[in-house]
Design a protein around this motif. Structure first.
Motif, mmCIF file in Angstrom:
data_model
loop_
_atom_site.group_PDB
_atom_site.id
_atom_site.type_symbol
_atom_site.label_atom_id
_atom_site.label_comp_id
_atom_site.label_asym_id
_atom_site.label_seq_id
_atom_site.Cartn_x
_atom_site.Cartn_y
_atom_site.Cartn_z
ATOM 1 N N GLU A 27 1.116 -1.587 -0.253
ATOM 2 C CA GLU A 27 -0.126 -0.065 -0.037
ATOM 3 C C GLU A 27 1.298 0.852 -0.140
ATOM 4 O O GLU A 27 1.542 1.566 1.385
ATOM 5 N N LYS A 29 0.763 4.707 0.430
ATOM 6 C CA LYS A 29 -0.204 6.367 0.409
ATOM 7 C C LYS A 29 0.523 7.474 0.665
ATOM 8 O O LYS A 29 1.668 8.000 1.528
ATOM 9 N N GLN A 30 -0.325 8.632 -0.591
ATOM 10 C CA GLN A 30 0.222 9.971 -0.593
ATOM 11 C C GLN A 30 2.029 9.944 -1.184
ATOM 12 O O GLN A 30 2.177 10.864 0.066
ATOM 13 N N ASP A 43 2.062 13.208 -4.288
ATOM 14 C CA ASP A 43 0.642 12.312 -4.071
ATOM 15 C C ASP A 43 0.251 10.837 -4.601
ATOM 16 O O ASP A 43 -0.905 11.130 -5.043
ATOM 17 N N THR A 45 -0.703 7.537 -4.943
ATOM 18 C CA THR A 45 -1.366 6.145 -3.412
ATOM 19 C C THR A 45 -2.049 5.089 -4.721
ATOM 20 O O THR A 45 -2.694 5.805 -5.425
ATOM 21 N N SER A 47 -2.583 0.374 -4.546
ATOM 22 C CA SER A 47 -2.647 -0.361 -3.590
ATOM 23 C C SER A 47 -1.760 -1.581 -4.597
ATOM 24 O O SER A 47 -2.779 -1.811 -5.734
ATOM 25 N N GLY A 86 3.706 11.095 4.041
ATOM 26 C CA GLY A 86 3.198 9.010 3.401
ATOM 27 C C GLY A 86 4.194 8.174 3.171
ATOM 28 O O GLY A 86 5.021 8.690 4.440
ATOM 29 N N SER A 87 3.261 7.158 2.863
ATOM 30 C CA SER A 87 4.319 6.380 3.774
ATOM 31 C C SER A 87 4.110 5.163 2.517
ATOM 32 O O SER A 87 3.432 5.509 1.416
ATOM 33 N N GLU A 89 3.737 0.759 2.731
ATOM 34 C CA GLU A 89 3.074 -0.025 4.102
ATOM 35 C C GLU A 89 2.846 -1.779 2.934
ATOM 36 O O GLU A 89 2.641 -1.548 2.164
ATOM 37 N N ASP A 94 4.337 -0.059 7.779
ATOM 38 C CA ASP A 94 5.437 1.166 7.561
ATOM 39 C C ASP A 94 7.123 0.438 7.405
ATOM 40 O O ASP A 94 7.846 0.357 8.186
#
Lengths: 273, 368
Positions: A27, A29-30, A43, A45, A47, A86-87, A89, A94
C-alpha cells in the motif's frame, strides 16, 4: 531487530502481522518523494495486489523507477533522496519506520535491475550468493535452492552442464534470467523489476515475459516498463505515471482498451511520450 | 577566388549556384603551400616537442647504462658463478690499500687481518677506506624489513579509510576536510616526514632510531598514495554489483566484503606495489628514524624478541648516501656506490615488473 542469519526458519517483523493481511500486499499512501530540492513524486496513492503483476508505465522521468525503488528502500543509497510525505506499507507495516531492518526488507522484496548485473562469479555462486549471505552453509541446501531457482527462472536446462562457468559467459537474456534466479533463491515475496527486458532481444524478452507470467502464481511482481505491449502482455494491473503523478491505475485490459483519462489514452496510442 | 568569396559562396550555395559555377569550374579550391614564416614556426615547435621527448630517452639510457656498466663490474664476475656472491651476502667492511713488495694490495678488513697474521712483523702504511669492501647484505635485509612493515601498516590503515571514504561516508564538511588533509599529506616533502618521525616516534615516544619508528614514518608517507589508489579501485567496481548484492538482503559490510573488495583488491595491490618502490627508495624519512650507517649484527641477532622492533637497520638508499657523501671519495669508493645502486635499481624494477604482471592477470580474470 531480527538478525539475518536465521533466515529460513524465522518469521520476521514484516510478516508478523495478522493472518488477515494478504502476503505481498503493498500500500502506497500519499507518497511525496524528492531528490534534494527536486520533487519527483507527487501524492501517489496506490495499492498493489498480491500474486499479480502490476506494471508501471509512463514517459522517461515520470518517477516510475523512483517509486519502484521506494518499495525496497533502494533509494536509501542515493544522497539527498528522501520521502517527504506519505508512507509505503507492505502487509501493513510501514517499511520506512525507524525499527524496520532494511536488510531483511530487501531480502523479502527482491529486485531485478534494468542492466543485468550478474556478479563476476560462477553461475552457481551467483545464485548461491543470497543464501550464503543469509548464513546458509549446508551444501545440500544450497545445491537444492540453486537448482530450484534456476528451474523457476527457466534457465536450468540451458546452464545445468556449466554451472561453474562465469556469470558473464552466457548471453544477455540468460544473464537477466540468472539475475531473476538469483533473486528467487532467497525466496522473496515480492519481486521488483526495473525494465528487465530493455537490453534484450525479442526472443529473450519473450522468455522473460513468459517467466513473469509463471512467477505471479507465487510472487507479487511489480514491473517498470517502457514497452507498452509488454505491459499489455504480462501485467494484470497497470499504473500510468506522468510528471511524477499517478494519472490512472486500473486493470490492464481497461487501461489499454478504455482509459478514463485523456493523457493515458494519448500516451498509450503513442501521441506523446 | 579569395577566402571571402568562397565563404559567401558556401553560404549562398542554393541561391547562386549557377552563378558560381559559371565563375569557376569548381568551387573547391586548395591554396598552394608556401614556405613562409608560419610554416617555419610550425616545424620549429614540432621539433622542440620532439627533442623534449627524445631527451627523456637519452637521460634514461645514460642513467641505466652508467649504473649498469659501473655497477655491473661490482655485481658480476668473470668467472662462475658470474655473480659476486660476496657482495650480496657480506656486511660492509673497511678496505685497506697498501703497497707490499712492489705490488698494490686492496684487502677487506678480515682479509687484511688474515694477511697480517700470515706476515707477522711487517709494518705497512695502509690507507683505509670505510665501507668499501665486503658487501651490502644487511642493507638489502634492512630495506626489505622496512618495506614489509611500513606497507603492512599503510595498507591496513589505507584500505580501511578508503573503504570508509568511498563506501560509507556521505559528502559533508568533515569528509571534505579529510580529503584536503590527504591531499596535503601527499604534498609534504619526505624530509619533513623524516623530521616529524624523528620528533614524534624517536624522541617523544622514545622509540629511538628503530625499525618501528621507520615503519610508522614511511607508512604515513605512502598513506595518501594508498588511500587514493584504493578509492579509485573501489570506485571502479560497478555500482550494479553493490545494488545487486544489497537487493538480495546483504548488509553493507557483507556487500563490501564479498562483492566489492574482492574485485577491487587486485587494483589496490597493484597500485600499492608502486608504493613499495617509493618506500624502498626514500632516504630522507629513514635518515633520522630508522637507518644506521653501519651495524655489525644482523636484524635477527637480538637478545630479546621485542628488541627486534627497536633496533636501527641498514638500508640500501641510506647506504648509497653514506658511501657517496659521508666518506672521503677516491677511486675505491665507486665500487660500492654503483654496486648498491645497481642492486637497488634491480630490486625496484623487479617490484615494478611484479606490479605489471599482477595487473595484467587480474584484468584478464575480472571483466564486466
Amino acid at each position: 531487530m531480527v538478525s539475518v542469519v536465521e533466515m529460513p526458519e524465522k518469521t520476521s517483523q514484516i510478516t508478523a502481522s495478522g493472518p488477515e493481511v494478504r502476503r505481498g500486499l503493498i500500500e502506497i499512501k500519499q507518497l511525496d518523494f524528492a531528490y534534494g530540492d527536486h520533487q519527483v513524486l507527487h501524492d501517489v496513492t496506490l495499492s498493489i495486489a498480491p500474486r499479480a503483476v502490476t506494471a508501471f508505465i509512463g514517459p522517461s522521468g515520470c518517477g516510475k523507477t523512483t517509486l519502484l525503488r521506494c518499495l525496497n528502500r533502494m533509494n536509501d543509497l542515493i544522497d539527498g533522496a528522501r520521502i517527504t510525505r506519505g508512507s509505503v506499507e507492505i502487509e501493513g507495516i510501514d517499511i520506512n519506520a525507524p525499527g524496520v531492518d532494511v536488510v531483511d526488507l530487501r531480502r523479502r522484496v527482491g529486485m531485478v535491475f534494468q542492466k543485468s548485473n550478474p556478479f563476476p562469479k560462477s553461475i552457481y555462486d551467483n545464485v548461491a550468493y543470497g543464501l550464503r549471505i543469509a548464513g546458509i552453509t549446508k551444501r545440500t541446501l544450497i545445491d537444492e535452492a540453486v537448482e530450484r531457482s534456476l528451474r523457476s527462472a527457466a534457465l536450468w536446462d540451458e546452464v545445468k552442464d556449466r554451472l561453474h562457468v562465469s556469470g558473464y559467459g552466457i548471453s544477455g537474456g540468460q544473464q537477466q534470467r540468472l539475475c531473476i534466479a538469483r533473486a528467487l533463491a532467497v525466496e522473496p515475496e515480492i519481486i521488483l523489476m526495473d525494465e528487465p527486458c530493455s537490453a534484450l532481444d525479442p526472443i529473450a524478452t519473450a522468455k522473460v515475459e513468459e517467466l513473469i507470467r509463471q512467477l505471479k502464481q507465487q510472487y507479487t511482481i511489480v514491473i517498470v516498463t517502457h514497452n507498452m505491449q509488454q505491459a499489455g502482455r504480462c501485467s494484470d494491473h497497470t499504473a500510468f505515471f506522468y510528471l511524477g503523478r499517478l494519472i490512472e491505475f486500473d486493470g490492464t485490459a481497461k487501461i489499454f482498451s478504455n482509459p478514463r483519462q485523456r493523457q493515458t489514452e494519448e500516451y498509450i496510442t503513442g501521441r506523446f511520450g | 577566388m579569395n577566402d571571402e568569396a568562397r565563404m559567401t559562396n558556401v553560404e549562398g550555395m542554393t541561391n547562386d549556384e549557377t552563378a558560381s559555377n559559371a565563375g569557376s569550374p569548381s568551387s573547391f579550391v586548395i591554396r598552394h603551400s608556401s614556405f613562409g614564416r608560419g610554416r617555419f614556426l610550425e616545424a620549429l615547435t614540432f621539433w622542440i616537442f620532439r627533442l623534449a621527448t627524445y631527451l627523456i630517452l637519452a637521460a634514461a639510457t645514460y642513467i641505466f647504462l652508467d649504473i649498469g656498466i659501473k655497477g655491473g663490474r661490482t655485481v658480476f664476475t668473470r668467472t662462475a658463478p658470474f655473480i659476486n656472491v660476496a657482495f650480496l651476502s657480506q656486511a660492509p667492511q673497511t678496505l685497506y690499500v697498501f703497497d707490499f713488495a712492489g705490488k698494490k694490495m686492496t684487502l677487506g678488513d678480515r682479509e687484511f687481518r688474515d694477511w697480517k697474521s700470515v706476515h707477522p712483523g711487517v709494518e705497512v702504511e695502509a690507507t683505509s677506506v670505510a665501507y668499501s669492501a665486503g658487501g651490502i647484505w644487511p642493507c638489502i635485509v634492512g630495506t626489505a624489513l622496512l618495506v614489509i612493515g611500513s606497507m603492512a601498516l599503510a595498507l591496513g590503515i589505507g584500505i580501511s579509510s578508503a573503504i570508509y571514504l568511498s563506501e560509507y561516508s556521505r559528502n559533508g564538511p568533515l569528509i571534505r576536510l579529510v580529503r584536503i588533509a590527504i591531499l596535503n599529506l601527499a604534498g609534504v616533502p619526505s624530509i619533513v616526514f623524516g623530521l616529524f618521525g624523528f620528533g614524534l616516534f624517536v624522541i617523544f615516544f622514545g622509540w629511538n632510531v628503530s625499525l618501528i619508528a621507520g615503519w610508522f614514518t614511511l607508512g604515513l608517507m605512502v598513506l595518501p598514495a594508498i588511500i587514493t589508489a584504493s578509492e579509485e579501485s573501489l570506485r571502479a567496481v560497478p555500482q550494479g554489483l553493490r545494488e545487486g548484492s544489497l537487493a538480495l538482503g546483504a548488509s553493507k559490510w557483507q556487500t563490501i566484503r564479498k562483492n566489492v573488495l574482492p574485485y577491487a583488491l587486485p587494483g589496490i595491490l597493484t597500485s600499492s606495489i608502486l608504493g613499495i618502490a617509493r618506500v624502498a627508495g626514500e632516504t630522507a624519512p629513514i635518515m633520522f628514524t630508522a637507518a644506521y650507517a653501519m651495524k655489525d649484527e644482523m636484524p635477527w641477532q637480538v637478545a630479546r624478541f621485542t628488541d627486534f622492533f627497536f633496533q636501527g637497520v641498514m638500508a640500501l638508499p641510506y647506504h648509497i648516501y653514506v658511501v657517496s657523501s659521508k666518506i672521503p671519495q677516491n677511486e675505491y669508493t665507486e665500487r660500492v656506490q654503483y654496486g648498491s645502486a645497481f642492486v637497488f635499481l634491480f630490486l625496484v624494477m623487479l617490484i615494478a615488473l611484479t606490479s605489471i604482471v599482477l595487473r595484467e592477470r587480474s584484468r584478464s580474470r575480472l571483466s564486466w
